[in-house]
Design a protein around this motif. Sequence first.
Motif, short mmCIF file in Angstrom:
data_model
loop_
_atom_site.label_atom_id
_atom_site.label_comp_id
_atom_site.label_asym_id
_atom_site.label_seq_id
_atom_site.Cartn_x
_atom_site.Cartn_y
_atom_site.Cartn_z
N HIS A 189 40.78 0.37 -3.50
CA HIS A 189 41.37 0.70 -4.80
C HIS A 189 40.60 1.83 -5.48
O HIS A 189 41.18 2.59 -6.26
CB HIS A 189 41.40 -0.53 -5.70
CG HIS A 189 42.35 -1.59 -5.25
ND1 HIS A 189 43.72 -1.46 -5.35
CD2 HIS A 189 42.13 -2.81 -4.67
CE1 HIS A 189 44.31 -2.55 -4.88
NE2 HIS A 189 43.37 -3.37 -4.46
N GLU A 190 39.30 1.90 -5.22
CA GLU A 190 38.46 2.91 -5.87
C GLU A 190 37.35 3.34 -4.93
O GLU A 190 36.74 2.53 -4.23
CB GLU A 190 37.86 2.35 -7.16
CG GLU A 190 37.35 3.40 -8.13
CD GLU A 190 38.48 4.12 -8.86
OE1 GLU A 190 38.56 5.35 -8.73
OE2 GLU A 190 39.29 3.45 -9.52
N TRP A 191 37.12 4.66 -4.91
CA TRP A 191 36.06 5.25 -4.08
C TRP A 191 35.75 6.59 -4.72
O TRP A 191 36.21 7.63 -4.31
CB TRP A 191 36.56 5.40 -2.65
CG TRP A 191 35.61 5.96 -1.63
CD1 TRP A 191 35.31 7.28 -1.45
CD2 TRP A 191 34.88 5.25 -0.63
NE1 TRP A 191 34.42 7.43 -0.41
CE2 TRP A 191 34.14 6.20 0.11
CE3 TRP A 191 34.76 3.90 -0.29
CZ2 TRP A 191 33.31 5.85 1.18
CZ3 TRP A 191 33.95 3.55 0.77
CH2 TRP A 191 33.24 4.50 1.50
N THR A 192 34.98 6.54 -5.81
CA THR A 192 34.78 7.73 -6.63
C THR A 192 33.33 7.88 -7.05
O THR A 192 32.56 6.92 -7.05
CB THR A 192 35.65 7.68 -7.91
OG1 THR A 192 35.29 6.52 -8.65
CG2 THR A 192 37.12 7.67 -7.59
N GLN A 232 29.11 -0.68 -8.51
CA GLN A 232 28.77 0.64 -9.07
C GLN A 232 27.29 0.91 -8.87
O GLN A 232 26.47 0.00 -8.90
CB GLN A 232 29.10 0.69 -10.57
CG GLN A 232 30.57 0.57 -10.89
CD GLN A 232 30.84 0.58 -12.38
OE1 GLN A 232 29.95 0.33 -13.18
NE2 GLN A 232 32.07 0.88 -12.75
N GLU A 246 31.34 4.46 -7.55
CA GLU A 246 32.02 3.15 -7.61
C GLU A 246 32.90 2.93 -6.40
O GLU A 246 33.58 3.84 -5.93
CB GLU A 246 32.88 3.08 -8.88
CG GLU A 246 33.66 1.77 -9.01
CD GLU A 246 34.49 1.72 -10.28
OE1 GLU A 246 35.52 1.01 -10.28
OE2 GLU A 246 34.11 2.38 -11.27
N SER A 280 42.53 5.51 -3.02
CA SER A 280 41.65 6.49 -3.64
C SER A 280 42.07 7.89 -3.19
O SER A 280 42.99 8.05 -2.37
CB SER A 280 40.19 6.23 -3.26
OG SER A 280 39.91 6.69 -1.95
N ASP A 340 35.75 -0.16 -4.91
CA ASP A 340 36.56 -1.33 -5.29
C ASP A 340 37.42 -1.69 -4.08
O ASP A 340 38.33 -0.95 -3.71
CB ASP A 340 37.41 -0.98 -6.50
CG ASP A 340 38.34 -2.12 -6.94
OD1 ASP A 340 38.36 -3.17 -6.27
OD2 ASP A 340 39.05 -1.94 -7.95
#
Length: 224
Positions: A117-120, A154, A131, A49, A133
């Motif tokens: 993978h995701e930190w938004t 989420q 979110e 991220s 991931d």
Amino acid sequence: MNKWIQAMAALMLLSVVGCATVERDENRLDDFHAAQPKSLLVVPVVNNSTDVQAPTSVLATLPFRLGEKGYYVYPVNTVKTLLEFEGYYEPAEVHAQPPEQLAELFKADAILYVTVHEWTSRYVLVSTTTEVDFEYRIVNADGAELWSARKVLQYSPQGNSSGNPLADLIASAVTAAIERAAPNYLPLTRQAHNEVFNGHYVGLPPGPYSPAYEEYYQQLNNPE
């Protein structure tokens, strides 16, 4: 105008959504059961991220959950210091090393690798969605994979409906702005850990320091 307001208000949803689909596999834990690791080495988190705080938050919340499951977890700050002493400064570099080498360095039974993978937190109109991931892998000291999971969650906040569309729209905009300014990352991170370590068909067996350990393996070895 009223229809537009109602449409905008309808965009605000209160949800914490798990987006990972898991297929049931009765044999997925066979290797883990055979190895029965007692100690887990949690290595630095690979962060895909754009938020530099993501790995710190993940590492801060992992040991407690693993300790609850009954495993000994090497102190993550000590692990980081010792790896840097050995010349491993980048998480991706650590993940690329042979597991056998890392396990031998700490005398660990198994290694836990985590990738963000995701930190938004996304803001659209009057809605903010946060979110996370995460991908998890536990590898035995000999390099064999024992367990893996991935979790996507989420969160989109919404206030209670007052019956007044305009007032609800304003309240939703304020709530979304608050979430955008201070995203709800830590609660989502804790929930992700809890669901992957304790969830049906994805969870970890109890560790040797759990009161459920002996009963679990007795039932496993002597099914009714």
